[in-house]
Motif scaffolding. Structure first.
Motif, PDB file in Angstrom:
ATOM      1  N   ARG A  39     -12.815 -14.421   3.617  1.00 56.59           N
ATOM      2  CA  ARG A  39     -11.752 -13.599   4.223  1.00 56.59           C
ATOM      3  C   ARG A  39     -11.700 -14.018   5.502  1.00 56.59           C
ATOM      4  NH1 ARG A  39     -13.247  -8.378   0.452  1.00 56.59           N
ATOM      5  NH2 ARG A  39     -12.046  -9.258  -1.502  1.00 56.59           N
ATOM      6  N   CYS A  43      -8.173 -15.046   7.435  1.00 57.78           N
ATOM      7  CA  CYS A  43      -7.497 -14.124   8.083  1.00 57.78           C
ATOM      8  C   CYS A  43      -7.410 -14.693   9.556  1.00 57.78           C
ATOM      9  CB  CYS A  43      -8.495 -12.825   8.262  1.00 57.78           C
ATOM     10  SG  CYS A  43      -7.275 -11.549   9.156  1.00 57.78           S
ATOM     11  N   THR A  92      -9.481  -4.571   7.116  1.00 58.81           N
ATOM     12  CA  THR A  92      -8.858  -5.904   7.609  1.00 58.81           C
ATOM     13  C   THR A  92      -7.630  -5.691   8.426  1.00 58.81           C
ATOM     14  OG1 THR A  92      -9.760  -7.021   5.742  1.00 58.81           O
ATOM     15  CG2 THR A  92      -8.196  -8.065   6.890  1.00 58.81           C
ATOM     16  N   SER A 110      -3.048  -8.933   5.533  1.00 64.01           N
ATOM     17  CA  SER A 110      -4.260  -8.774   4.894  1.00 64.01           C
ATOM     18  C   SER A 110      -4.366  -8.880   3.388  1.00 64.01           C
ATOM     19  CB  SER A 110      -4.765  -7.234   5.255  1.00 64.01           C
ATOM     20  OG  SER A 110      -4.783  -7.096   6.509  1.00 64.01           O
ATOM     21  N   PHE A 114      -6.201 -11.586   1.201  1.00 69.00           N
ATOM     22  CA  PHE A 114      -6.938 -11.173  -0.007  1.00 69.00           C
ATOM     23  C   PHE A 114      -6.657 -11.937  -1.234  1.00 69.00           C
ATOM     24  CE2 PHE A 114      -9.787  -7.401   0.994  1.00 69.00           C
ATOM     25  CZ  PHE A 114     -10.026  -7.633   2.349  1.00 69.00           C
ATOM     26  N   ALA A 117      -8.143 -15.305  -1.029  1.00 68.04           N
ATOM     27  CA  ALA A 117      -9.735 -15.262  -1.291  1.00 68.04           C
ATOM     28  C   ALA A 117      -9.948 -15.079  -2.758  1.00 68.04           C
ATOM     29  CB  ALA A 117     -10.098 -14.126  -0.415  1.00 68.04           C
TER      30      ALA A 117
END
Length: 263
Positions: A39, A43, A92, A110, A114, A117
């Motif tokens: 993550r 990011c 986040t 975010s 996610f 991920a």
């Protein structure tokens, strides 16, 4: 009636035991470490397209602190270990806002990170590759003892239902558990009403249950729901650094420390 004992000391009579999953049933730190690291990487990769390069080191530090992430460990009291997926997502987005991104953009980025991920979720991708997650040592004999005594077992977790079911089935543990309460249930933990909902599902009373978890939020929830203080048990053995659990809750360092006796 069945009496739960810890290191030979009687704690109280129980009809059911409610277990947290990550950090209690499962040694999840390696998978959570991989997930949190992914993550952060994703990011930073996406933020580099929208923010000045000079703020990226600050963003990395904010994310790592928020996730409780170090080079080789996850903080057992941090949001990666304890909080739900959407709470991690909000943290986040908040980190992104702190380095200059607007809230709508931060939330959208975010959610994108996610989702990416999740496609390589370490808890599932590693298992699919044959690297199964690990149950905590001595768990199966303890579950067998509870089942033989007629004590009902259930899982109360901030993982989603798919994650809980996958973990249990991949280790052949699903037959030991009569109920599941996940992040998809309402209310979810640490709301004490989550315990009440699970107890209703099981057909038991909260004051006749024990709850075992690795976070102070688990223990506070249990007591607020009406579980006796001495039956709100902290489990310490699943993390490289023991979780900072509040005294004087009884602490379990290995499942063999628990036993059952007629009462």
């Amino acid at each position: 009636m069945v009496c739960l004992q810890l290191r030979g000391t009687a704690l109280g009579s129980v009809d059911a035991v409610l277990f947290d999953k990550d950090g209690t049933l499962s040694i999840s730190e390696p998978q959570l470490l991989t997930l949190a690291s992914a993550r952060v990487f994703l990011c930073l990769e996406q933020a580099a397209l929208a923010l000045p390069a000079a703020v990226l080191p600050d963003l990395q530090q904010l994310l790592e602190r928020a996730y409780g992430l170090s080079s080789a460990a996850i903080c057992p009291a941090g949001i990666t270990a304890v909080a739900s997926r959407d709470h991690n997502l909000i943290a986040t987005a908040t980190a992104l806002v702190q380095v200059g991104m607007g809230w709508p953009e931060a939330l959208a980025l975010s959610e994108q990170v996610f989702a990416q991920a999740d496609q390589q979720d370490a808890r599932r991708s590693q298992e699919a590759a044959g690297h199964t997650s690990t149950t905590t040592e001595g768990l199966r004999p303890w579950l067998e003892e509870l089942q033989a005594a007629g004590v009902v077992c259930a899982v109360i977790s901030n993982d989603d239902m798919a994650g809980i079911e996958h973990f249990l089935s991949s280790h052949g543990l699903d037959l030991f558990f009569a109920g599941l309460w996940s992040a998809e249930h309402r209310p979810r933990k640490p709301d004490p009403a989550a315990v009440h909902g699970l107890c209703e599902q099981l057909g038991v009373e909260a004051h006749r249950c024990a709850l075992i978890g690795d976070a102070n939020s688990d223990l506070r929830m249990a007591v607020a729901a009406g579980i006796p203080h001495q039956l709100a048990l902290g489990y310490t053995a699943a993390w490289s650094s023991p979780p900072p659990l509040a005294e004087p809750h009884p602490l379990i360092h290995h499942w063999k420390e628990l036993s059952l006796a007629g009462s």
